[in-house]
Design an enzyme around this catalytic site. Structure first.
Site, PDB file in Angstrom:
ATOM      1  N   GLU A  41      40.979  14.237  49.401  1.00  0.00           N
ATOM      2  CA  GLU A  41      40.283  13.848  50.629  1.00  0.00           C
ATOM      3  C   GLU A  41      40.827  14.632  51.837  1.00  0.00           C
ATOM      4  OE1 GLU A  41      39.571   9.700  53.208  1.00  0.00           O
ATOM      5  OE2 GLU A  41      41.121   9.789  51.658  1.00  0.00           O
ATOM      6  N   LYS A 112      31.795   9.382  53.147  1.00  0.00           N
ATOM      7  CA  LYS A 112      32.536   8.166  52.819  1.00  0.00           C
ATOM      8  C   LYS A 112      31.833   6.954  53.441  1.00  0.00           C
ATOM      9  CE  LYS A 112      37.395   6.595  52.956  1.00  0.00           C
ATOM     10  NZ  LYS A 112      38.751   7.031  53.410  1.00  0.00           N
ATOM     11  N   CYS A 150      38.209   7.985  48.279  1.00  0.00           N
ATOM     12  CA  CYS A 150      39.328   7.063  48.499  1.00  0.00           C
ATOM     13  C   CYS A 150      38.905   5.588  48.563  1.00  0.00           C
ATOM     14  CB  CYS A 150      40.099   7.470  49.750  1.00  0.00           C
ATOM     15  SG  CYS A 150      41.804   6.824  49.792  1.00  0.00           S
ATOM     16  N   LEU A 302      78.263  10.765  61.241  1.00  0.00           N
ATOM     17  CA  LEU A 302      78.720  10.231  59.961  1.00  0.00           C
ATOM     18  C   LEU A 302      79.828   9.227  60.238  1.00  0.00           C
ATOM     19  CD1 LEU A 302      78.328  10.445  56.935  1.00  0.00           C
ATOM     20  CD2 LEU A 302      79.907  12.376  56.899  1.00  0.00           C
ATOM     21  N   SER A 308      74.680   5.943  57.066  1.00  0.00           N
ATOM     22  CA  SER A 308      74.802   7.376  57.327  1.00  0.00           C
ATOM     23  C   SER A 308      75.116   8.147  56.056  1.00  0.00           C
ATOM     24  CB  SER A 308      75.847   7.654  58.400  1.00  0.00           C
ATOM     25  OG  SER A 308      77.125   7.201  58.021  1.00  0.00           O
ATOM     26  N   GLU A 415      68.578  -3.818  60.378  1.00  0.00           N
ATOM     27  CA  GLU A 415      69.196  -3.688  61.696  1.00  0.00           C
ATOM     28  C   GLU A 415      68.137  -3.531  62.787  1.00  0.00           C
ATOM     29  OE1 GLU A 415      73.250  -1.411  60.143  1.00  0.00           O
ATOM     30  OE2 GLU A 415      71.659  -0.286  61.149  1.00  0.00           O
TER      31      GLU A 415
END
Length: 558
Positions: A41, A112, A150, A302, A308, A415
């Site tokens: 598509e 479509k 689709c 890091l 991380s 978080e």
């Protein structure tokens, strides 16, 4: 008839690049004696094109590209491509189309009918529904092809918009089957979600049960912005048996011969684990986002924590460890093991890394007039903790700006849901690779990384120690948040299942559920400012979840 299924990775808006990719694929397939080639598509412009469709001249450029492509192809091979078109439509209206290119021209075209307008889909913003009278098979080499696009296969399927529309739309597959289609063909740009391949098989299997017609499904692959397309194109024969299964998360070209259906070898579906699916989608999504935006390298902080660490492992797999630049940014509250764990991870993965202590900058803020006095009122309080995160974010952004590296944010979905993150600190970056991964899944995928590699990449201590932001003395996440297995269960209910507090309180501690729900709503303003990430679940933060920021909803009164 020999039919090729071309599972390609287009770039949105790149008409010339996508056409070149189509031509190269057709040339490859031509060597095998193929009769018909199927592309996904909107392969011409990439999916989703969004408001590029509104740019003056874009639709006309797409129509011209289709004509040029038809003229360049081998005239004896049929090629079905997806593209937007405004041709032969009322002024200002466009359609999501599929065209059969044959003998140097557009031989046939369909539009479509079912235009999805839920979750991340917004097709009614751009396209007109197909004229129902034009839903009919197209003829090619003596066969009637039931070509559709689709969502046209998802008529009245659960969890889609179409099961509760205020107006009735017909079932395109039913119309095509009853009109005598010899083959049903669905060209798709169907985004990845966990276990979506199984759902597609169920939907196509239901059509097979009703009509017993061979069904070919070809899907886009690759990452475009926050969406990942997993491919997994397939063919079911008239008996409903899976006779072709293409791989996930990579481009591929495979063949189906209509005359060999009875002798076809049935394909066993190799189910990927949840961890494998997440990892493959994250790697592909990050790689494509960077490449399509022109980035070669990335940089990130890091910390010695699990988030991380996993972000580093994903980036190393996506673009190569030599292009991942890690900054170790210890503060006065960082533990020795966090620095040691970070160094071990960087060495295991082969990353470029630097250690830059931030305490001198932290002290400089404490000595500023006014600001320093505020920080002294509550040492290691919220403002002081966020300051450390922002100092780290500033270091990452300096490296990003100076070297042209993309800054990678590493916060996870748990978080971000709770606001346990710092604006302009750990949320700073160009891409939030884990933004749709709950904390428990972060651990699962991290363990899979080691299992997949057959050796320790992410150190065991990172996997085993209590998670901590290390922005205050002896701090751990569970000082501020419920245990992650409890938190993630509640969040999934609230976000992905849209359940109420009252309902969830029957399964989880009621006070905890109310607290989590309140925090979730109050932190919408933070998520509105987060970098884009990768949609992996049914309800990811971002374009598919549109919650108000300035709103009040009393959960106790629901």
């Amino acid at each position: 008839m020999k039919i090729a299924l071309a599972q390609l990775n287009p770039t949105v808006g790149d008409l010339s690049g996508n056409c070149q990719k189509i031509l190269e694929t057709v040339n490859r397939a031509e060597q095998t004696g193929v009769d018909l080639i199927l592309f996904p598509e909107l392969i011409l412009c990439g999916y989703p094109p969004k408001d590029i469709l509104h740019r003056e001249g874009f639709i006309e450029a797409c129509d011209r590209a289709v004509d040029r492509l038809a003229a360049q192809l081998n005239p004896e091979i049929g090629v079905i491509i997806g593209h937007p078109t405004g041709r032969d439509l009322p002024e200002g209206r466009i359609a999501n189309a599929a065209s059969l290119l044959f003998q140097g021209k557009v031989d046939s075209q369909i539009h479509k009918l079912l235009l999805p307008n839920y979750d991340v889909f917004d097709e009614q913003r751009y396209f007109r529904h197909a004229d129902r009278k034009q839903i009919k098979p197209i003829s090619f080499q003596g066969l009637k092809l039931g070509l559709h696009i689709c969502e046209d296969a998802w008529w009245r399927q659960p969890d889609t918009f179409y099961h509760n529309q205020p107006f009735e739309l017909p079932d395109p597959v039913k119309i095509l089957a009853e009109a005598g289609s010899d083959i049903l063909i669905n060209i798709s740009a169907s985004p990845f979600e966990i276990d979506k391949r199984k759902r597609r098989h169920q939907i196509v299997g239901a059509h097979q049960d009703r009509y017993s017609i061979p069904y070919l499904f070809v899907n886009q692959v690759g990452g475009n912005d926050d969406l990942v397309f997993d491919g997994h194109s397939f063919v079911m024969d008239s008996s409903g048996d899976l006779v072709l299964q293409m791989p996930g998360f990579r481009e591929d070209l495979q063949y189906y011969e209509t005359s060999k259906t009875a002798d076809a070898q049935l394909k066993e579906i190799i189910a990927l684990s949840r961890e494998e699916q997440l990892f493959e989608a994250l790697v592909l999504g990050l790689r494509d986002y960077m490449q399509k935006c022109g980035f070669t390298d990335c940089v990130l902080g890091l910390s010695g924590g699990i988030d991380s660490a996993l972000a580093c492992a994903i980036a190393a797999e996506a673009i190569g460890p030599e292009r991942v630049h890690a900054l170790l940014l210890p503060s006065r509250y960082s533990s020795d093991h966090s620095v040691a764990d970070s160094l071990e991870l960087a060495e295991n993965l082969g990353l470029d890394h630097e250690t830059i202590p931030i305490d001198s900058v932290h002290l400089a803020f404490e000595n500023l007039p006014v600001i320093g006095e505020d920080l002294k009122l509550e040492p290691a309080g919220l403002a002081d903790q966020n300051l450390q995160a922002r100092i780290r974010g500033a270091n990452v952004m300096v490296r990003s700006n100076q070297h042209g590296w993309m800054a990678l944010a590493t916060g996870n979905k748990s978080e971000l849901a709770m606001g346990y993150c710092t604006l302009y600190g750990d949320m700073a970056g160009g891409f939030a690779v884990l933004s749709d991964v709950f904390k428990c899944d972060v651990y699962r995928v991290s363990k899979y990384v080691n299992q997949r590699a057959g050796r320790i990449l992410i150190p065991e201590n990172i996997l085993e120690k209590a998670p901590s932001a290390e922005l205050a003395p002896n701090q751990v996440d569970q000082d501020s948040l419920p245990p992650y297995d409890l938190l993630d269960g509640i969040l999934k209910g609230l976000i992905e299942d849209e359940r109420s507090v009252k309902s969830l309180a029957q399964e989880y501690p009621p006070e905890t559920v109310r607290w989590v729900a309140g925090r979730l709503d109050r932190n919408e303003f933070k998520r509105r400012q987060m970098p884009p990430g990768i949609k992996l679940s049914a309800r990811a933060f971002g374009s598919g979840r549109r919650m108000p920021m300035a709103a009040r909803f009393q959960w106790d009164e629901e």
